[in-house]
Design a protein around this motif. Structure first.
Motif, PDB file in Angstrom:
ATOM      1  N   MET A 292      49.815  43.333  34.081  1.00  0.00           N
ATOM      2  CA  MET A 292      48.778  44.110  33.398  1.00  0.00           C
ATOM      3  C   MET A 292      48.503  43.592  31.999  1.00  0.00           C
ATOM      4  SD  MET A 292      48.671  48.206  32.703  1.00  0.00           S
ATOM      5  CE  MET A 292      47.138  49.045  32.344  1.00  0.00           C
TER       6      MET A 292
ATOM      7  N   PHE B  11      45.540  42.478  27.425  1.00  0.00           N
ATOM      8  CA  PHE B  11      45.491  42.926  28.806  1.00  0.00           C
ATOM      9  C   PHE B  11      44.860  41.861  29.694  1.00  0.00           C
ATOM     10  CE2 PHE B  11      45.825  46.942  26.493  1.00  0.00           C
ATOM     11  CZ  PHE B  11      46.849  47.560  27.206  1.00  0.00           C
TER      12      PHE B  11
ATOM     13  N   ARG C 272      43.384  40.956  33.825  1.00  0.00           N
ATOM     14  CA  ARG C 272      42.459  41.619  34.735  1.00  0.00           C
ATOM     15  C   ARG C 272      43.194  42.383  35.831  1.00  0.00           C
ATOM     16  NH1 ARG C 272      38.900  37.357  37.967  1.00  0.00           N
ATOM     17  NH2 ARG C 272      38.250  39.303  38.971  1.00  0.00           N
ATOM     18  N   GLN C 273      44.500  42.445  35.777  1.00  0.00           N
ATOM     19  CA  GLN C 273      45.310  43.047  36.835  1.00  0.00           C
ATOM     20  C   GLN C 273      45.742  44.460  36.473  1.00  0.00           C
ATOM     21  OE1 GLN C 273      48.414  40.087  36.892  1.00  0.00           O
ATOM     22  NE2 GLN C 273      47.333  38.778  38.351  1.00  0.00           N
TER      23      GLN C 273
ATOM     24  N   GLY D 264      44.060  47.520  37.552  1.00  0.00           N
ATOM     25  CA  GLY D 264      43.031  48.540  37.399  1.00  0.00           C
ATOM     26  C   GLY D 264      42.477  49.037  38.722  1.00  0.00           C
TER      27      GLY D 264
ATOM     28  N   SER E 284      40.585  43.652  38.642  1.00  0.00           N
ATOM     29  CA  SER E 284      40.563  45.077  38.867  1.00  0.00           C
ATOM     30  C   SER E 284      40.616  45.869  37.540  1.00  0.00           C
ATOM     31  CB  SER E 284      41.752  45.469  39.753  1.00  0.00           C
ATOM     32  OG  SER E 284      42.996  45.260  39.090  1.00  0.00           O
ATOM     33  N   LEU E 285      41.157  45.263  36.480  1.00  0.00           N
ATOM     34  CA  LEU E 285      41.290  45.972  35.203  1.00  0.00           C
ATOM     35  C   LEU E 285      40.158  45.558  34.268  1.00  0.00           C
ATOM     36  CD1 LEU E 285      43.266  48.029  33.833  1.00  0.00           C
ATOM     37  CD2 LEU E 285      44.324  46.069  32.716  1.00  0.00           C
TER      38      LEU E 285
ATOM     39  N   ASN F   6      40.140  52.433  33.745  1.00  0.00           N
ATOM     40  CA  ASN F   6      40.860  51.217  33.349  1.00  0.00           C
ATOM     41  C   ASN F   6      41.279  51.279  31.883  1.00  0.00           C
ATOM     42  OD1 ASN F   6      40.566  50.091  35.899  1.00  0.00           O
ATOM     43  ND2 ASN F   6      38.734  48.922  35.355  1.00  0.00           N
ATOM     44  N   ARG F   7      40.353  51.691  31.040  1.00  0.00           N
ATOM     45  CA  ARG F   7      40.680  51.749  29.613  1.00  0.00           C
ATOM     46  C   ARG F   7      41.701  52.837  29.322  1.00  0.00           C
ATOM     47  NH1 ARG F   7      36.917  48.700  26.376  1.00  0.00           N
ATOM     48  NH2 ARG F   7      37.453  49.951  24.552  1.00  0.00           N
TER      49      ARG F   7
ATOM     50  N   ARG G 146      44.133  53.576  31.326  1.00  0.00           N
ATOM     51  CA  ARG G 146      45.408  52.953  31.688  1.00  0.00           C
ATOM     52  C   ARG G 146      45.897  52.025  30.585  1.00  0.00           C
ATOM     53  NH1 ARG G 146      45.472  51.617  38.203  1.00  0.00           N
ATOM     54  NH2 ARG G 146      44.798  53.699  38.880  1.00  0.00           N
ATOM     55  N   MET G 147      44.985  51.293  29.981  1.00  0.00           N
ATOM     56  CA  MET G 147      45.352  50.418  28.876  1.00  0.00           C
ATOM     57  C   MET G 147      45.875  51.230  27.695  1.00  0.00           C
ATOM     58  SD  MET G 147      42.197  47.714  28.867  1.00  0.00           S
ATOM     59  CE  MET G 147      41.343  47.314  30.388  1.00  0.00           C
TER      60      MET G 147
END
Length: 255
Positions: free
Chosen positions: A1, A19, A21-22, A24, A32-33, A49-50, A52-53
């Motif tokens: 991630m 981050f 691209r994994q 999300g 996916s992210l 996604n954001r 999760r970040m």
């Protein structure tokens, strides 16, 4: 991630992430992210996604704060979160407020994260060639100084970006740099096509950081173009004639 810079990870009281691209919920081209609110991805996916970040960084989702990027040399101070529709047009953010994530988005341009662990000031800069050439690095350091930082105490890390073997440019691009300084020829290597060259963006960013007297500089050495499993790339998407591309997020916060 995410990937981290060892030099920043070692600093107490500071959290950061470049981050990938994994990890999300986006699909298709955005798998996916995808953190790009300006992409044509479903907005609900980007919001999740954001979020999760933000959780990975240890901040509340509204506190993952980015400017409206315009390839400028402007750094703005971050004191309270703003809404996306109210975001200032700039390409770097600096803050001394714990719990706020200074954030930028990229897809080949250079994400640079800054931290002064003594004064407890952090910053994030979107350094594409235009911003780096125009002075976004220097603007970020100056804004951090206004918040109490000292250049010698600042740690800067260059995250995943397009690297020289993947970055072919034409005559106009080369001429612009050499008109500024003939010494910039060292940032260009021969390309296969006549009248073209390969540009060393991380090398140029490092030069700008050194000229700004930043005390500690780290380059993670990661190429967005050649690693499609982990990174989005505008240039790769263009070469593949894809309809759009995802964006990655880089962020730093005082815990």
């Amino acid at each position: 991630m995410k990937v981290e810079a060892p030099s920043l990870a070692a600093l107490p009281g500071i959290r950061h992430a470049f981050f990938t691209r994994q990890g999300g919920v986006s699909t298709g081209l955005y798998n996916s992210l995808n953190g790009g609110m300006g992409s044509r991805d479903d907005r609900e996916n980007v919001v999740e996604n954001r979020a999760r970040m933000a959780r990975a960084l240890g901040v509340e989702p509204p506190n993952l704060v980015a400017c409206s990027q315009v390839h400028s040399a402007i750094c703005v101070p971050l004191e309270t979160p703003w809404r996306r529709e109210d975001a200032p047009q700039a390409d770097a953010v600096a803050t001394a407020v714990p719990g706020l994530g200074a954030t930028i988005t990229v897809a080949d341009c250079g994400p640079v994260l800054f931290a002064d662990p003594v004064a407890r000031v952090v910053g994030a800069a979107h350094a594409g060639w235009k911003g780096a050439f125009g002075g976004v690095v220097e603007a970020t350091v100056a804004q951090m100084e206004r918040l109490g930082a000292r250049r010698a105490d600042i740690h800067a890390a260059i995250g995943p970006l397009i690297r020289q073997p993947s970055y072919e440019v034409g005559e106009d691009f080369i001429a612009r740099f050499l008109a500024e300084s003939q010494t910039f020829v060292r940032f260009f290597a021969p390309a296969d096509r006549p009248h073209h060259a390969l540009f060393d963006l991380p090398g140029f960013i490092t030069h700008r950081l050194t000229e700004a007297r930043v005390g500690h500089i780290e380059d993670l050495g990661l190429d967005t173009y050649t690693d499609p499993a982990r990174f989005f790339s505008f240039r790769r998407a263009t070469h593949r004639a894809e309809a759009d591309y995802g964006r990655m997020v880089a962020a730093i916060t005082l815990s």
